[in-house]
Design an enzyme around this catalytic site. Structure first.
Site, mmCIF file in Angstrom:
data_model
loop_
_atom_site.group_PDB
_atom_site.id
_atom_site.type_symbol
_atom_site.label_atom_id
_atom_site.label_comp_id
_atom_site.label_asym_id
_atom_site.label_seq_id
_atom_site.Cartn_x
_atom_site.Cartn_y
_atom_site.Cartn_z
ATOM 1 N N LYS A 1 0.849 -1.281 -0.168
ATOM 2 C CA LYS A 1 0.075 -0.085 -0.012
ATOM 3 C C LYS A 1 0.871 1.243 -0.096
ATOM 4 O O LYS A 1 1.973 1.593 0.828
ATOM 5 C CB LYS A 1 -0.772 -0.117 1.332
ATOM 6 C CG LYS A 1 -1.792 0.990 1.233
ATOM 7 C CD LYS A 1 -2.788 0.815 2.479
ATOM 8 C CE LYS A 1 -3.976 1.843 2.598
ATOM 9 N NZ LYS A 1 -4.735 1.639 3.975
ATOM 10 N N SER B 1 -9.637 1.598 3.024
ATOM 11 C CA SER B 1 -8.889 2.245 1.944
ATOM 12 C C SER B 1 -7.709 1.435 1.335
ATOM 13 O O SER B 1 -7.247 1.902 0.394
ATOM 14 C CB SER B 1 -8.151 3.376 2.982
ATOM 15 O OG SER B 1 -7.396 2.913 3.933
ATOM 16 N N SER C 1 -9.715 -0.913 7.273
ATOM 17 C CA SER C 1 -9.188 -0.599 5.810
ATOM 18 C C SER C 1 -8.520 -1.917 5.092
ATOM 19 O O SER C 1 -8.251 -1.936 3.922
ATOM 20 C CB SER C 1 -8.153 0.451 5.892
ATOM 21 O OG SER C 1 -8.997 1.653 5.625
HETATM 22 N N1 GLN Z 1 -12.756 3.873 6.294
HETATM 23 C C1 GLN Z 1 -12.330 4.262 7.641
HETATM 24 C C2 GLN Z 1 -12.056 5.793 7.921
HETATM 25 O O1 GLN Z 1 -12.136 6.300 6.622
HETATM 26 C C3 GLN Z 1 -11.073 3.530 8.159
HETATM 27 C C4 GLN Z 1 -9.863 3.990 7.335
HETATM 28 C C5 GLN Z 1 -8.684 3.034 7.779
HETATM 29 O O2 GLN Z 1 -8.842 1.880 8.399
HETATM 30 N N2 GLN Z 1 -7.663 3.612 7.425
HETATM 31 O O3 GLN Z 1 -11.493 6.357 8.592
#
Ligand code: GLN
Length: 473
Positions: free
Chosen positions: A75, A150, A174
């Protein structure tokens, strides 16, 4: 594409070389990347060089084992020395990190071959990759749908067979949520199990690096490679790293599990609920014992997360001011330079989080919001620990629904946040959690989540191996 273990076996048998594995992966990329957009940076030349070096090592009997020569992807919020790292944002420009994150370095040392850096929502804030500054990735199962986020690019790369495994990161779901949407396995370790050194910070008390793999066995292998104490991260756990592959081989027979009713309530699609119940029944037939457990504070987890995570983000992101990283805006004075660089460099969702975070931390609101959220976090953790006195693991859906359509949730931030309602509790409590594919619903993948007590990834993986077995038939 085959699993990491299968690819490694092919090399060990002399049926394939690392160079061939990289070429196969690049062929897949050539076929599907234009449509799916899993990658922000591809490294075909250095990957081929690394692969040839791996082949020479193996030929001279100096191979480094399971990972040597295996193509993988990281990532793009994981620092990679000398390789562009963007965090999905324009504010970093073409940043070239001077060092690699510990997790990346540990895989390098085992000879794994980095194929590229994958797409993500800007600074990992989002659940669909729609907030990437470089355009979204698409779900390989149904390209009209989001891959989740994400760590969407990492899930897509693994699901579409462009690499054998990938790393992602979690702050609130994420890794697990995109794994569930794309039909692969996503593992988030306990807080502290994997060093965060070199992971671009979002919310430091929640962030963890996680794995995306084709099966549970590979998740155990990758976790084993990256876990363990790191002097560069004071929050990394000093606990020894168990043999996770042995745990997978042992399986879940004899363990007890609970299906907390709070994870099957409003917002959870009836078909998702039915799949969890089907798998729970099959687990009982496999010799796991089911017991009643309840986690009543679950309903407040999302609220607490959307106070704590933005609060920490507003502080962590203050370092991006146009001075040290990325493009600096033209300005008359320093404050204007900060304002313009940040105004131009950050996207809408990141700005929303910074505003939210600064607000909940400001004088007069701190006690009402931030302190309350921290209290709730403590209660939630205690409640989980009590539940784990009754059962070894918890089984729940990973997400309330299958993958949504592009644009479905971007106009409604609260609807987007709901996609993480079932994954976020594990982040707040610091628990390990894994998403394993269930039987697809209407042709779309669905994830089954297994959670375990802090640092009991071994127990979680043993149970997940049996979930994987019963879910696939
Ligand atoms: N979707 C969640 C957020 O927007 C989690 C994001 C993540 O785990 N990096 O904060």
């Amino acid at each position: 594409m085959e699993s990491l273990s299968a690819a490694a076996a092919r090399m060990a048998n002399g049926e394939a070389t690392a160079e061939q594995l990289v070429r196969e992966a690049m062929d897949r990329v050539a076929e599907r990347e234009e449509e799916l957009h899993a990658f922000l940076t591809l490294l075909p030349e250095s990957a081929l060089e690394d692969a040839r070096e791996s082949d020479r090592r193996r030929a001279s009997g100096q191979g480094h084992g399971l990972f040597d020569g295996i193509p993988w992807a990281a990532k793009d919020n994981l620092l990679t020395e000398g390789i562009r790292t963007t965090a999905g944002s324009r504010i970093l420009g073409d940043y070239l990190p001077p060092y690699s994150s510990t997790a990346v370095r540990r895989l390098d040392e085992r000879g794994a071959v980095l194929l590229g850096k994958t797409n993500l929502d800007e600074f990992a804030m989002g659940s669909s990759t729609e907030y990437s500054a470089f355009g979204p990735s698409r779900n390989p199962v149904d390209p009209s749908r989001v891959p989740g986020g994400s760590s969407g690019g990492s899930a897509v790369a693994v699901a579409a067979g462009m690499c054998h495994f990938a790393l992602g990161s979690e702050t609130g779901g994420s890794v697990r949520q995109p794994a569930a949407f794309c039909g692969v396995v996503g593992l988030k370790p306990s807080y502290g199990r994997v060093s965060r050194y070199g992971l671009i910070a979002f919310a430091s008390s929640l962030d963890q690096i996680g794995t995306l793999t084709r099966d549970v066995r590979d998740a155990a292998a990758v976790l084993g490679a990256i876990a363990g104490e790191d002097p560069m991260d004071q929050t990394s756990s000093t606990a020894p790293v168990p043999d996770y592959l042995a745990a997978v081989a042992q399986g879940g027979r004899g363990l007890s599990f609970g299906v907390p009713p709070e994870y099957l309530r409003e917002g959870v699609a009836p078909e998702v609920r039915a799949e969890v119940e089907r798998v729970a029944a099959a687990l009982e037939r496999q010799g796991l014992r089911r017991r009643e457990v309840s986690l009543p504070h679950t309903q407040y987890a999302l609220d607490a997360y959307y106070i704590i995570a933005p609060a920490e983000a507003s502080s962590n992101l203050s370092r991006f001011d146009g001075m040290r990283y990325g493009p600096r805006a033209e300005a008359q004075d320093l404050v204007e330079a900060y304002r313009r660089s940040r105004g131009q460099g950050f996207g809408t969702e990141v700005k929303r989080r910074i505003l939210l975070g600064a607000y909940v931390l400001s004088a007069g609101y701190y006690d009402t919001y931030y302190l309350q959220a921290q209290r709730l976090r403590t209660l939630l953790r205690q409640e989980f620990l009590r539940a784990f006195e009754q059962v070894d693991v918890l089984l729940t859906p990973t997400t309330p629904t299958t993958a949504f359509q592009f644009g479905e949730n971007t106009q409604d931030p609260l609807a987007m946040y709901m996609a993480d309602a079932l994954t976020i509790p594990a982040n707040l409590a610091g628990l390990p959690a894994i998403s394993v594919p269930g039987q697809p619903i209407g042709g779309l993948p669905v994830g089954l989540q297994v959670m375990a007590p802090p640092l009991r990834e071994d127990v979680m993986l043993a149970a997940a191996a049996t979930v994987e077995e019963v879910a696939s038939r």
